[in-house]
Design an enzyme around this catalytic site. Structure first.
Site, PDB file in Angstrom:
ATOM      1  N   TYR A  75      -5.142   2.597   6.957  1.00 18.54           N
ATOM      2  CA  TYR A  75      -5.067   2.007   8.138  1.00 18.54           C
ATOM      3  C   TYR A  75      -6.786   1.711   8.318  1.00 18.54           C
ATOM      4  O   TYR A  75      -6.919   0.972   9.236  1.00 18.54           O
ATOM      5  CB  TYR A  75      -4.365   2.780   9.231  1.00 18.54           C
ATOM      6  CG  TYR A  75      -3.006   2.878   9.291  1.00 18.54           C
ATOM      7  CD1 TYR A  75      -2.147   2.508   8.092  1.00 18.54           C
ATOM      8  CD2 TYR A  75      -2.426   2.963  10.366  1.00 18.54           C
ATOM      9  CE1 TYR A  75      -1.100   2.342   8.145  1.00 18.54           C
ATOM     10  CE2 TYR A  75      -1.034   2.922  10.347  1.00 18.54           C
ATOM     11  CZ  TYR A  75      -0.265   2.461   9.185  1.00 18.54           C
ATOM     12  OH  TYR A  75       1.241   2.707   9.346  1.00 18.54           O
ATOM     13  N   THR A 106       9.013   0.265   5.238  1.00 19.03           N
ATOM     14  CA  THR A 106       8.000  -1.188   5.110  1.00 19.03           C
ATOM     15  C   THR A 106       8.362  -1.656   3.784  1.00 19.03           C
ATOM     16  O   THR A 106       8.263  -0.997   2.750  1.00 19.03           O
ATOM     17  CB  THR A 106       6.557  -0.536   5.519  1.00 19.03           C
ATOM     18  OG1 THR A 106       6.436  -0.328   6.493  1.00 19.03           O
ATOM     19  CG2 THR A 106       5.645  -1.755   4.974  1.00 19.03           C
ATOM     20  N   CYS A 138       0.899  -1.429  -0.206  1.00 22.13           N
ATOM     21  CA  CYS A 138      -0.082  -0.078   0.026  1.00 22.13           C
ATOM     22  C   CYS A 138       0.768   1.317   0.078  1.00 22.13           C
ATOM     23  O   CYS A 138       0.164   2.459  -0.583  1.00 22.13           O
ATOM     24  CB  CYS A 138      -0.774   0.061   1.255  1.00 22.13           C
ATOM     25  SG  CYS A 138      -1.338  -1.763   1.996  1.00 22.13           S
ATOM     26  N   GLU A 173      10.451  -3.912   8.133  1.00 23.89           N
ATOM     27  CA  GLU A 173      10.995  -2.729   7.956  1.00 23.89           C
ATOM     28  C   GLU A 173      12.438  -2.583   7.907  1.00 23.89           C
ATOM     29  O   GLU A 173      13.016  -3.637   8.526  1.00 23.89           O
ATOM     30  CB  GLU A 173      10.630  -1.650   9.319  1.00 23.89           C
ATOM     31  CG  GLU A 173       8.998  -0.924   8.935  1.00 23.89           C
ATOM     32  CD  GLU A 173       8.051  -2.032   9.040  1.00 23.89           C
ATOM     33  OE1 GLU A 173       8.255  -2.974   9.897  1.00 23.89           O
ATOM     34  OE2 GLU A 173       6.960  -1.690   8.702  1.00 23.89           O
ATOM     35  N   GLU A 202       3.166   0.271  14.975  1.00 23.73           N
ATOM     36  CA  GLU A 202       2.930   0.794  13.476  1.00 23.73           C
ATOM     37  C   GLU A 202       1.312   1.539  13.660  1.00 23.73           C
ATOM     38  O   GLU A 202       1.197   2.667  12.950  1.00 23.73           O
ATOM     39  CB  GLU A 202       2.731  -0.215  12.348  1.00 23.73           C
ATOM     40  CG  GLU A 202       2.726   0.244  10.856  1.00 23.73           C
ATOM     41  CD  GLU A 202       2.647  -0.383   9.754  1.00 23.73           C
ATOM     42  OE1 GLU A 202       2.242  -1.445  10.131  1.00 23.73           O
ATOM     43  OE2 GLU A 202       3.517  -0.252   9.059  1.00 23.73           O
ATOM     44  N   CYS A 250      -6.495  -1.878   6.486  1.00 22.99           N
ATOM     45  CA  CYS A 250      -5.497  -3.102   6.689  1.00 22.99           C
ATOM     46  C   CYS A 250      -5.493  -3.407   8.183  1.00 22.99           C
ATOM     47  O   CYS A 250      -5.598  -4.699   8.498  1.00 22.99           O
ATOM     48  CB  CYS A 250      -4.107  -2.875   6.480  1.00 22.99           C
ATOM     49  SG  CYS A 250      -3.197  -1.643   7.698  1.00 22.99           S
ATOM     50  N   HIS A 276      -2.549   7.113   3.346  1.00 26.61           N
ATOM     51  CA  HIS A 276      -2.133   6.189   4.124  1.00 26.61           C
ATOM     52  C   HIS A 276      -2.875   6.291   5.623  1.00 26.61           C
ATOM     53  O   HIS A 276      -2.966   4.986   5.886  1.00 26.61           O
ATOM     54  CB  HIS A 276      -0.224   6.151   4.339  1.00 26.61           C
ATOM     55  CG  HIS A 276       0.167   4.693   4.639  1.00 26.61           C
ATOM     56  ND1 HIS A 276      -0.011   3.839   3.506  1.00 26.61           N
ATOM     57  CD2 HIS A 276       0.766   4.134   5.481  1.00 26.61           C
ATOM     58  CE1 HIS A 276       0.466   2.715   3.863  1.00 26.61           C
ATOM     59  NE2 HIS A 276       1.193   2.922   5.188  1.00 26.61           N
TER      60      HIS A 276
HETATM   61 FE1  SF4 Z   1      -0.605  -1.634   3.760  1.00 24.44          FE
HETATM   62 FE2  SF4 Z   1      -1.144  -1.420   6.621  1.00 24.44          FE
HETATM   63 FE3  SF4 Z   1       1.285  -2.159   5.805  1.00 24.44          FE
HETATM   64 FE4  SF4 Z   1       0.658   0.445   5.369  1.00 24.44          FE
HETATM   65  S1  SF4 Z   1       0.703  -0.690   7.363  1.00 24.44           S
HETATM   66  S2  SF4 Z   1       1.687  -0.955   3.961  1.00 24.44           S
HETATM   67  S3  SF4 Z   1      -1.713   0.272   4.953  1.00 24.44           S
HETATM   68  S4  SF4 Z   1      -0.916  -3.179   5.302  1.00 24.44           S
HETATM   69 FE    FE Z   2       2.137   1.392   7.652  1.00 22.12          FE
END
Ligand code: SF4
Ligand code: FE
Length: 483
Positions: free
Chosen positions: A296, A191, A104, A257, A447, A299, A292
């Site tokens: 959230y 990430t 994402c 990460e 996170e 995800c 982003h």
């Molecule tokens: Fe995707 Fe959530 Fe990971 Fe961000 S934290 S990259 S929105 S899965």
């Molecule tokens: Fe993230």
């Protein structure tokens, strides 16, 4: 190749020449490294589900650039329905992986850079947008995973980029040549870096004239000459080296990460999308962060679904599922989780078209979404631990359970309700442990706090977008106050 299969994706990563260090050692084959591999599996899922007819509608989209079918992770959102489908897709992937599936960040970066380069060109007469669209087309044609890179190490938080004792603490241009630029610096907490084909770099804060060399956006291959990675540790990560399936809680999926270092990396002009236009760096930061923060609301909700399910299973296996307080705690967890989803959907439904044609979410609601994400997953995790019981952190290892002698003892004394194998109870306890305290807690807890910006960053945006003056006017009107 409009849509890669999972296998093609994995094979494509094997061809990359990453320079990566993990726990002091150079890793030659990240794809098969036991600590890294689960994170690759999560990204691979974004490819596999795109071929599943059941999920095609969420996982794929029609390209606005050439009308071809593309993976939604490579799509520029064309309407509010696209924005809503994005959130639903992320919830689905959270449910399938119970981890961060990483792809994402690039999707959010591409959508942000698309609208900002268009508006920058309109105001300044530059030609970044055309370049960026060529890059986008290449990404869509090859179904690449792009890693959006925003967060610089930042050094002394009280000092601007150009005033830092070490000039590299924010990524910057060190040389401008006829064919391109040379870049130095680093991006932290990156990430999915080693599961990506390309990196799309953006500035990390709003810049002033003095920081013009830091107002920078560009794309480069993730294994470009001069880029190296230092892999981040996660809680309980070395359990993955032990070969136990139960003890890791989620043996197939994870996230990662890394510190991404740019040591004099050359970038041709065709892949440079901002270079010195400091007035637009704030807009880019705001839009990427907004997307982003919307993400959230998808995800984390999907991962939350798995955690709620694990807590309910633990209650079943413990024989506690009929207790009214347990039922109520599960209701509370669902309520909190669906509230996050509501925010993700709301900021999408209230989105609007930008000058480039790409849709942007409602920034106020996206920030409210993420502000709730800094709180609710913690409460959901607390309730999951409450329901699961202390066994999730005191249980013996899988090796003890499988041991020819003590295995019988472990099996006997850790049995819950009759008829449920002790092993199943162990598995679900370890899953709760993984998501609340182990490797997946990186994605679900810390996170949730700091990813897409720490809580205070959202509060600044909420105060900016909240329109307090208009609210005062409303109150005056009702109270019949005449100034
Ligand atoms: Fe995707 Fe959530 Fe990971 Fe961000 S934290 S990259 S929105 S899965
Ligand atoms: Fe993230």
């Amino acid at each position: 190749m409009a849509l890669m299969t999972g296998k093609q994706y994995e094979d494509s990563l094997r061809k990359m020449k990453f320079k990566v260090y993990l726990m002091g050692e150079k890793v030659d084959n990240p794809v098969d490294h036991p600590i890294i591999r689960p994170s690759m599996n999560s990204v691979k899922m974004t490819y596999e589900l795109a071929h599943d007819p059941q999920h095609e509608d969420l996982m794929t989209a029609t390209s606005s650039l050439d009308g071809k079918k593309v993976n939604r992770f490579c799509h520029l959102h064309q309407n509010t329905e696209d924005l809503i489908k994005k959130v639903k897709m992320q919830r689905l992937l959270g449910q399938k992986t119970a981890a961060c599936f990483q792809r994402c960040v690039g999707m959010d970066a591409m959508n942000a850079v698309d609208s900002v380069t268009c508006e920058m060109d309109q105001k300044l007469g530059t030609n970044y947008h055309e370049r960026f669209r060529k890059f986008m087309k290449m990404v869509q044609d090859n179904d690449y995973t792009v890693d959006g890179a925003m967060t610089d190490p930042k050094g002394d938080r009280g000092v601007s980029p150009s005033k830092q004792a070490d000039p590299d603490l924010f990524t910057h241009v060190v040389e401008r040549r006829k064919e391109g630029i040379v870049v130095r610096g680093a991006k932290a907490h990156q990430t999915g870096a080693l599961n990506s084909h390309w990196i799309l770099v953006m500035p990390t804060i709003s810049m002033t004239k003095d920081d013009a060399d830091y107002a920078l956006s560009f794309a480069c291959p993730a294994d470009a000459e001069g880029i190296s990675y230092i892999y981040g540790r996660q809680s309980c990560d070395t359990r993955k080296l032990e070969g136990s399936e139960i003890d890791v809680g989620n043996c197939r999926f994870g996230g990662h990460e890394a510190l991404m270092v740019f040591d004099n990396v050359f970038v041709p002009w065709e892949n440079v999308f901002m270079c010195g236009e400091y007035e637009f760096s704030g807009m880019l930061v705001e839009r990427f962060a907004g997307y982003h923060r919307q993400s959230y609301g998808g995800c984390k909700v999907g991962v939350g679904d798995v955690l709620i399910g694990a807590a309910a299973l633990a209650a079943d296996y413990n024989g506690a599922s009929k207790a009214s307080h347990v039922k109520d705690k599960l209701i509370e967890m669902i309520h909190l989780n669906e509230t996050l989803f509501s925010c993700g959907i709301a900021c999408s439904a209230q989105g609007h078209k930008t000058a480039s044609g790409t849709y942007l979410i409602d920034l106020l609601l996206a920030n409210v979404c993420k502000q709730n994400v800094t709180r609710f997953p913690y409460e959901i995790a607390r309730l999951a631990e409450d329901i699961a019981g202390g066994l999730m952190v005191t249980m013996p290892s899988e090796k003890d359970l499988r041991h020819p002698e003590i295995g019988k003892i472990v099996d006997k004394y850790f049995k819950g309700v009759n008829g449920v194998p002790t092993e199943n109870r162990c598995r679900v306890m370890r899953l709760v442990e993984n998501m609340t305290l182990g490797t997946a807690a990186v994605g679900y807890r810390t996170e949730s706090m700091h990813g897409a910006g720490s809580p205070q960053a959202q509060r600044i945006m909420i105060s900016r977008q909240g329109n307090l003056e208009q609210k005062k006017k409303l109150a005056k009107e009702i109270a019949r106050i005449k100034d």
